[in-house]
Design a protein around this motif. Sequence first.
Motif, short mmCIF file in Angstrom:
data_model
loop_
_atom_site.label_atom_id
_atom_site.label_comp_id
_atom_site.label_asym_id
_atom_site.label_seq_id
_atom_site.Cartn_x
_atom_site.Cartn_y
_atom_site.Cartn_z
N LEU A 94 0.90 -1.15 0.00
CA LEU A 94 0.00 0.00 0.00
C LEU A 94 0.94 1.19 0.00
N ILE A 95 0.87 1.98 -1.06
CA ILE A 95 1.97 2.91 -1.31
C ILE A 95 1.43 4.20 -1.94
N SER A 96 2.11 5.31 -1.75
CA SER A 96 1.69 6.57 -2.37
C SER A 96 1.76 6.48 -3.88
N SER A 97 0.88 7.20 -4.55
CA SER A 97 0.89 7.19 -6.02
C SER A 97 2.21 7.76 -6.55
N THR A 98 2.84 8.65 -5.81
CA THR A 98 4.01 9.37 -6.33
C THR A 98 5.20 8.46 -6.69
N PRO A 99 5.66 7.60 -5.78
CA PRO A 99 6.74 6.69 -6.21
C PRO A 99 6.31 5.76 -7.35
N VAL A 100 5.03 5.44 -7.42
CA VAL A 100 4.55 4.58 -8.50
C VAL A 100 4.62 5.34 -9.83
N ALA A 101 4.42 6.66 -9.77
CA ALA A 101 4.45 7.47 -10.99
C ALA A 101 5.83 7.50 -11.63
N ALA A 102 6.86 7.13 -10.85
CA ALA A 102 8.20 7.05 -11.44
C ALA A 102 8.25 5.89 -12.44
N ILE A 103 7.33 4.93 -12.27
CA ILE A 103 7.26 3.79 -13.18
C ILE A 103 6.10 3.96 -14.17
N ALA A 104 4.93 4.26 -13.63
CA ALA A 104 3.72 4.43 -14.44
C ALA A 104 3.44 5.93 -14.53
N LYS A 105 3.97 6.55 -15.59
CA LYS A 105 3.91 8.00 -15.75
C LYS A 105 2.50 8.57 -15.68
N GLU A 106 1.53 7.75 -16.09
CA GLU A 106 0.13 8.20 -16.07
C GLU A 106 -0.26 8.76 -14.70
N LEU A 107 0.31 8.18 -13.64
CA LEU A 107 -0.07 8.58 -12.29
C LEU A 107 0.50 9.93 -11.86
N MET A 108 1.40 10.49 -12.68
CA MET A 108 1.95 11.81 -12.38
C MET A 108 0.87 12.88 -12.27
N LEU A 109 -0.28 12.59 -12.85
CA LEU A 109 -1.40 13.54 -12.78
C LEU A 109 -1.71 13.93 -11.34
N PHE A 110 -1.56 12.98 -10.43
CA PHE A 110 -1.90 13.25 -9.03
C PHE A 110 -0.85 14.10 -8.31
N ASP A 111 0.28 14.35 -8.98
CA ASP A 111 1.35 15.10 -8.32
C ASP A 111 1.24 16.61 -8.50
N PHE A 112 0.35 17.06 -9.39
CA PHE A 112 0.21 18.50 -9.58
C PHE A 112 -0.46 19.13 -8.36
N VAL A 178 10.80 11.96 -4.14
CA VAL A 178 11.70 12.03 -5.29
C VAL A 178 10.82 12.13 -6.54
N ASN A 179 10.43 13.35 -6.87
CA ASN A 179 9.49 13.58 -7.97
C ASN A 179 9.65 15.00 -8.48
N PRO A 180 9.83 15.17 -9.80
CA PRO A 180 10.13 16.50 -10.34
C PRO A 180 9.02 17.52 -10.14
N ILE A 181 7.76 17.08 -10.14
CA ILE A 181 6.67 18.05 -9.98
C ILE A 181 6.64 18.60 -8.55
N HIS A 182 6.82 17.71 -7.59
CA HIS A 182 6.86 18.18 -6.19
C HIS A 182 8.04 19.12 -5.98
N MET A 183 9.18 18.77 -6.55
CA MET A 183 10.37 19.60 -6.37
C MET A 183 10.16 20.98 -6.97
N GLU A 184 9.64 21.01 -8.20
CA GLU A 184 9.43 22.29 -8.87
C GLU A 184 8.40 23.14 -8.11
N THR A 185 7.38 22.49 -7.57
CA THR A 185 6.37 23.22 -6.82
C THR A 185 7.01 23.99 -5.66
N PHE A 186 7.87 23.32 -4.91
CA PHE A 186 8.49 24.00 -3.77
C PHE A 186 9.52 25.03 -4.20
#
Length: 336
Positions: A94-112, A178-186
């Motif tokens: 049971l894991i956050s979508s964010t590390p999964v998005a490093a593999i399944a790019k589709e999930l990056m949507l949730f990182d905005f 470890v996610n470019p969208i989160h980093m850029e946001t901050f």
Amino acid sequence: TIEEIADNSRILSRLAGELHQSLLHFSLSGKRMIRVALGLSETSPAYIAMKKFADLLARQTDGCFDVKIFHSSQLGDDAEILDKLRNGSLDMTLISSTPVAAIAKELMLFDFPFLLKDEQVVDRVLESPFGKSMLDVLDKYGLHGLAFVENGFRDLTNSRREISKLEDFQGLKIRTMVNPIHMETFRLLGAEPVPMVFGELYSALSRQVVDGQENPLSTIISSNFYEVQKYLTISHHVYTPFIMMCSTSFWDNLNDADKQVIAQAARESALYITEYNRKLEQQLLGDLESKGMRISRIEDGELKRIQQAVQPVFDKFKNEVDAKLMDELMSIINKR
Ligand code: TF8
């Protein structure tokens, strides 16, 4: 030193975990073992959710399965857990979508940032056919999505100062996933993002390698971050759902009846823990306050300025995500 002892015990518990993991898939009693790994601790809603899943499964199958839960990153951090799922040496997480998005790019949507603004929108998105397709997409990557589970809106803590307006972020070192969208946001908020795996976070906070971090209230309390963080801002800047998932090899080896029971137990425990999490929210605020945290909120006008400041992240990363999926998501968000 205490830190060396802590490091050693982490290594030892990691080794113990690996040893367990290399044991047979079946326990001595002949039950099919389900090896579950979690990044979070035994007091987290993630753990309670997996316990609930195990109970439901035991009841439904007369105990044919033996669910073993390894918590607190014993079997590795999020990325390592995902690797182990994909190579079949682990069965579930049971894991956050964010590390999964490093593999399944589709999930990056949730990182905005500031995309899902309240629980109604969250439910509308996650329970829609679009939500279902976000689980199904995992099949392409050696993973099988079972259910979305609430982790909660992410809030900000730090050890330096109260944060309630845009300028307050200036110069703070904030650990992000470890996610470019989160980093850029901050970065856009004027802070200095420091990407780091979760398992190293408590120690980094306590040694003031970073000033702050962001996670849902339940994680702030179950990982004892209040011991080393004075200020809490209810920023709700992003909602990254948890995903309950299993490895493709585990899933493919189940018969249809077992697949059905497991999928059902996953959905039920997901609902249970989402409700539990929502009820707990108010209580957690009180608990964190009584543990000494100072809580700040962001007024509406200020929130608008903050949202404005992070807006460029959408342009910067829009080419990384499928435009059609983004449109689909936006239309569900804006539906009323
Ligand atoms: C983070 C995440 C983690 C979870 C958990 C370790 O901040 O929110 O808490 O993904 O699996 O890294």
